[in-house]
Enzyme design. Structure first.
Site, PDB file in Angstrom:
ATOM      1  N   GLU A  68      -8.651   0.445  -3.330  1.00 18.82           N
ATOM      2  CA  GLU A  68      -9.524   0.462  -2.148  1.00 18.82           C
ATOM      3  C   GLU A  68     -10.419   1.687  -2.219  1.00 18.82           C
ATOM      4  O   GLU A  68      -9.935   2.798  -2.496  1.00 18.82           O
ATOM      5  CB  GLU A  68      -8.697   0.548  -0.868  1.00 18.82           C
ATOM      6  CG  GLU A  68      -7.849  -0.665  -0.589  1.00 18.82           C
ATOM      7  CD  GLU A  68      -7.036  -0.529   0.676  1.00 18.82           C
ATOM      8  OE1 GLU A  68      -6.376  -1.505   1.043  1.00 18.82           O
ATOM      9  OE2 GLU A  68      -7.051   0.559   1.303  1.00 18.82           O
ATOM     10  N   THR A  83      -8.553   3.326   8.169  1.00 15.65           N
ATOM     11  CA  THR A  83      -9.786   2.546   8.150  1.00 15.65           C
ATOM     12  C   THR A  83      -9.903   1.778   9.466  1.00 15.65           C
ATOM     13  O   THR A  83      -9.093   0.896   9.741  1.00 15.65           O
ATOM     14  CB  THR A  83      -9.745   1.560   6.959  1.00 15.65           C
ATOM     15  OG1 THR A  83      -9.322   2.282   5.813  1.00 15.65           O
ATOM     16  CG2 THR A  83     -11.106   0.964   6.711  1.00 15.65           C
ATOM     17  N   GLU A  89     -11.206  -9.548   2.608  1.00 18.55           N
ATOM     18  CA  GLU A  89      -9.968  -9.239   3.327  1.00 18.55           C
ATOM     19  C   GLU A  89     -10.359  -9.101   4.783  1.00 18.55           C
ATOM     20  O   GLU A  89     -11.141  -8.208   5.133  1.00 18.55           O
ATOM     21  CB  GLU A  89      -9.339  -7.955   2.801  1.00 18.55           C
ATOM     22  CG  GLU A  89      -8.028  -7.630   3.541  1.00 18.55           C
ATOM     23  CD  GLU A  89      -7.304  -6.412   2.975  1.00 18.55           C
ATOM     24  OE1 GLU A  89      -7.421  -6.128   1.766  1.00 18.55           O
ATOM     25  OE2 GLU A  89      -6.617  -5.742   3.770  1.00 18.55           O
ATOM     26  N   HIS A 135      -3.994  -5.007   7.631  1.00 21.07           N
ATOM     27  CA  HIS A 135      -4.140  -3.841   8.497  1.00 21.07           C
ATOM     28  C   HIS A 135      -3.269  -3.959   9.740  1.00 21.07           C
ATOM     29  O   HIS A 135      -3.416  -4.890  10.517  1.00 21.07           O
ATOM     30  CB  HIS A 135      -5.587  -3.570   8.924  1.00 21.07           C
ATOM     31  CG  HIS A 135      -5.827  -2.106   9.133  1.00 21.07           C
ATOM     32  ND1 HIS A 135      -5.440  -1.448  10.266  1.00 21.07           N
ATOM     33  CD2 HIS A 135      -6.357  -1.165   8.321  1.00 21.07           C
ATOM     34  CE1 HIS A 135      -5.750  -0.173  10.150  1.00 21.07           C
ATOM     35  NE2 HIS A 135      -6.301   0.039   8.979  1.00 21.07           N
ATOM     36  N   ARG A 188      -9.417   8.170  -1.066  1.00 27.13           N
ATOM     37  CA  ARG A 188     -10.413   8.546  -0.054  1.00 27.13           C
ATOM     38  C   ARG A 188     -11.257   9.699  -0.566  1.00 27.13           C
ATOM     39  O   ARG A 188     -10.827  10.486  -1.420  1.00 27.13           O
ATOM     40  CB  ARG A 188      -9.720   8.952   1.253  1.00 27.13           C
ATOM     41  CG  ARG A 188      -9.032   7.791   1.953  1.00 27.13           C
ATOM     42  CD  ARG A 188      -8.516   8.219   3.307  1.00 27.13           C
ATOM     43  NE  ARG A 188      -9.586   8.288   4.277  1.00 27.13           N
ATOM     44  CZ  ARG A 188      -9.835   7.353   5.200  1.00 27.13           C
ATOM     45  NH1 ARG A 188      -9.062   6.290   5.302  1.00 27.13           N
ATOM     46  NH2 ARG A 188     -10.832   7.492   6.042  1.00 27.13           N
ATOM     47  N   ASN A 208       0.851  -1.192   0.000  1.00 31.23           N
ATOM     48  CA  ASN A 208       0.000   0.000   0.000  1.00 31.23           C
ATOM     49  C   ASN A 208       0.892   1.250   0.000  1.00 31.23           C
ATOM     50  O   ASN A 208       1.705   1.435   0.902  1.00 31.23           O
ATOM     51  CB  ASN A 208      -0.892  -0.050   1.245  1.00 31.23           C
ATOM     52  CG  ASN A 208      -1.847   1.124   1.314  1.00 31.23           C
ATOM     53  OD1 ASN A 208      -1.443   2.253   1.064  1.00 31.23           O
ATOM     54  ND2 ASN A 208      -3.093   0.870   1.649  1.00 31.23           N
ATOM     55  N   HIS A 259       0.977   6.070   2.020  1.00 25.52           N
ATOM     56  CA  HIS A 259       1.761   6.935   2.903  1.00 25.52           C
ATOM     57  C   HIS A 259       2.878   7.676   2.184  1.00 25.52           C
ATOM     58  O   HIS A 259       3.377   8.676   2.694  1.00 25.52           O
ATOM     59  CB  HIS A 259       2.293   6.148   4.093  1.00 25.52           C
ATOM     60  CG  HIS A 259       1.171   5.695   4.976  1.00 25.52           C
ATOM     61  ND1 HIS A 259       0.325   6.585   5.595  1.00 25.52           N
ATOM     62  CD2 HIS A 259       0.723   4.465   5.281  1.00 25.52           C
ATOM     63  CE1 HIS A 259      -0.591   5.903   6.266  1.00 25.52           C
ATOM     64  NE2 HIS A 259      -0.387   4.623   6.085  1.00 25.52           N
ATOM     65  N   ARG A 294      -7.015  12.681   0.914  1.00 29.04           N
ATOM     66  CA  ARG A 294      -5.948  13.102   1.824  1.00 29.04           C
ATOM     67  C   ARG A 294      -4.580  12.520   1.440  1.00 29.04           C
ATOM     68  O   ARG A 294      -3.563  13.049   1.840  1.00 29.04           O
ATOM     69  CB  ARG A 294      -6.284  12.751   3.274  1.00 29.04           C
ATOM     70  CG  ARG A 294      -6.203  11.288   3.589  1.00 29.04           C
ATOM     71  CD  ARG A 294      -6.413  11.022   5.051  1.00 29.04           C
ATOM     72  NE  ARG A 294      -7.766  11.292   5.475  1.00 29.04           N
ATOM     73  CZ  ARG A 294      -8.354  10.679   6.513  1.00 29.04           C
ATOM     74  NH1 ARG A 294      -7.659   9.814   7.238  1.00 29.04           N
ATOM     75  NH2 ARG A 294      -9.593  10.933   6.857  1.00 29.04           N
ATOM     76  N   HIS A 310      -5.680   3.611  -1.673  1.00 29.88           N
ATOM     77  CA  HIS A 310      -7.033   3.963  -1.230  1.00 29.88           C
ATOM     78  C   HIS A 310      -7.299   5.407  -1.654  1.00 29.88           C
ATOM     79  O   HIS A 310      -6.678   6.331  -1.148  1.00 29.88           O
ATOM     80  CB  HIS A 310      -7.081   3.816   0.303  1.00 29.88           C
ATOM     81  CG  HIS A 310      -8.432   4.053   0.909  1.00 29.88           C
ATOM     82  ND1 HIS A 310      -8.677   3.884   2.249  1.00 29.88           N
ATOM     83  CD2 HIS A 310      -9.612   4.457   0.372  1.00 29.88           C
ATOM     84  CE1 HIS A 310      -9.945   4.154   2.513  1.00 29.88           C
ATOM     85  NE2 HIS A 310     -10.532   4.516   1.385  1.00 29.88           N
TER      86      HIS A 310
HETATM   87  N1  PXP Z   1      -6.098  -3.298   3.956  1.00 32.57           N
HETATM   88  C1  PXP Z   1      -7.039  -2.334   3.932  1.00 32.57           C
HETATM   89  C2  PXP Z   1      -8.386  -2.677   3.411  1.00 32.57           C
HETATM   90  C3  PXP Z   1      -6.749  -1.034   4.375  1.00 32.57           C
HETATM   91  O1  PXP Z   1      -7.707  -0.081   4.353  1.00 32.57           O
HETATM   92  C4  PXP Z   1      -5.438  -0.739   4.811  1.00 32.57           C
HETATM   93  C5  PXP Z   1      -5.089   0.644   5.244  1.00 32.57           C
HETATM   94  O2  PXP Z   1      -5.208   1.515   4.193  1.00 32.57           O
HETATM   95  C6  PXP Z   1      -4.491  -1.778   4.791  1.00 32.57           C
HETATM   96  C7  PXP Z   1      -4.851  -3.052   4.391  1.00 32.57           C
HETATM   97  C8  PXP Z   1      -3.074  -1.554   5.216  1.00 32.57           C
HETATM   98  O3  PXP Z   1      -3.025  -1.236   6.568  1.00 32.57           O
HETATM   99  P1  PXP Z   1      -1.672  -0.704   7.179  1.00 32.57           P
HETATM  100  O4  PXP Z   1      -1.369   0.593   6.489  1.00 32.57           O
HETATM  101  O5  PXP Z   1      -1.970  -0.548   8.613  1.00 32.57           O
HETATM  102  O6  PXP Z   1      -0.623  -1.750   6.891  1.00 32.57           O
END
Ligand code: PXP
Length: 265
Positions: free
Chosen positions: A72, A103, A153, A196, A47, A9, A12, A51, A45
């Site tokens: 996402e 999330t 998921e 997550h 949003r 992901n 960030h 952001r 994602h």
């Molecule tokens: N899976 C989903 C559906 C999420 O919304 C997120 C956070 O954006 C993640 C995985 C990844 O989570 P983390 O950034 O805490 O590793």
């Protein structure tokens, strides 16, 4: 022994870019590097408040990234329109609240069944594989299968929090709940993913329970997990070791954990 695929992901990286409102660091360059370093899937994602990832990023990701994209999004008409237009390989529908930092809970498929079912049908027609991000709750899993999702998921946030808190009893309870949920979902014919809050155990991240096992390894060891989606701790780890090494470290952790579990099992 197939190790879970790793979805990286990149939100960030966009958060860091947006902190100065400019162009650097570029999340698409990060996605390219992630792919070179072994990411199987690029997750992002978009949003409602934009952001981190922005609409222009989505266009560039689609044009420039060669591995499957996992888009996402909240279940809104705006997002469904953008996804239909973008046609990513994978979509993961998530809940979204404006004030949350990330999330927080899973999608309430039971409570908004018709809406989620309609979204699954629209996205399947657009050729996307649809996953729903839910808690490890049998009612939500059953509703996800009924709504027409291909995958779920399962939210590893509760396990990850227990792990950061070094609360072994809670870790074990959450792990058992996650495993039961994964098995239940499999029995409904769903492909099963997890994500997550997952992290590594080392001097840089510094939480360890279960004999020093990382939260990533605890989850990757479960044979039902076909994909892991990891963002925050991976980008955080890359601050210390660089992104290429961070991805190699997370991939190696997942492979090691799955291999060790297969030998025991
Ligand atoms: N899976 C989903 C559906 C999420 O919304 C997120 C956070 O954006 C993640 C995985 C990844 O989570 P983390 O950034 O805490 O590793």
């Amino acid at each position: 022994m197939d190790a879970p695929l790793l979805g990286v992901n990149i939100d960030h990286v966009a958060t860091l870019r947006n902190a100065r409102g400019g162009y650097f660091p570029d999340p698409i360059a990060a996605a390219q590097l992630a792919v070179e370093a072994g990411a199987d899937i690029i997750t992002f994602h978009l949003r409602e408040d934009r952001r981190h990832i922005k609409d222009e990023d989505v266009v560039r990701l689609k044009a420039e990234i060669q591995v499957p994209l996992n888009f996402e999004a909240a279940v809104t008409d705006e997002m469904l329109d953008i996804i239909e237009h973008t046609r990513p390989e994978h979509v993961c529908l998530v809940p979204e609240r404006r004030q949350e930092v990330t999330t927080e809970g899973g999608l309430d498929v039971v409570g908004q069944f018709a809406r989620v079912q309609g979204a699954c049908s629209r996205l399947a027609q657009a050729g996307c594989r649809v996953s729903l991000f839910i808690g490890a709750d049998p009612a939500q899993i059953d509703a996800s299968a009924k709504a027409g999702a291909t995958c779920v998921e399962l939210h590893t946030g509760p396990l990850a929090h227990a792990w950061w808190d070094k609360d072994e009893a809670r870790v074990q309870a959450e792990l058992a709940r996650l495993r039961t949920g994964l098995q239940h979902a499999r029995a409904q014919g769903l492909r099963t993913h997890a994500g997550h809050g997952l992290a590594l155990s080392n001097a840089l991240s510094a939480s360890a329970v279960s004999g020093g096992v990382s939260s990533t390894a605890l989850v990757a060891a479960l044979p039902e997990v076909a994909e892991l989606h990891i963002g925050h701790a991976l980008i955080g780890h890359s601050v210390f070791v660089g992104m290429r090494q961070a991805i190699a470290d997370f991939k190696a952790e997942a492979i090691r954990a799955r291999r060790a579990a297969a030998m025991v099992g």
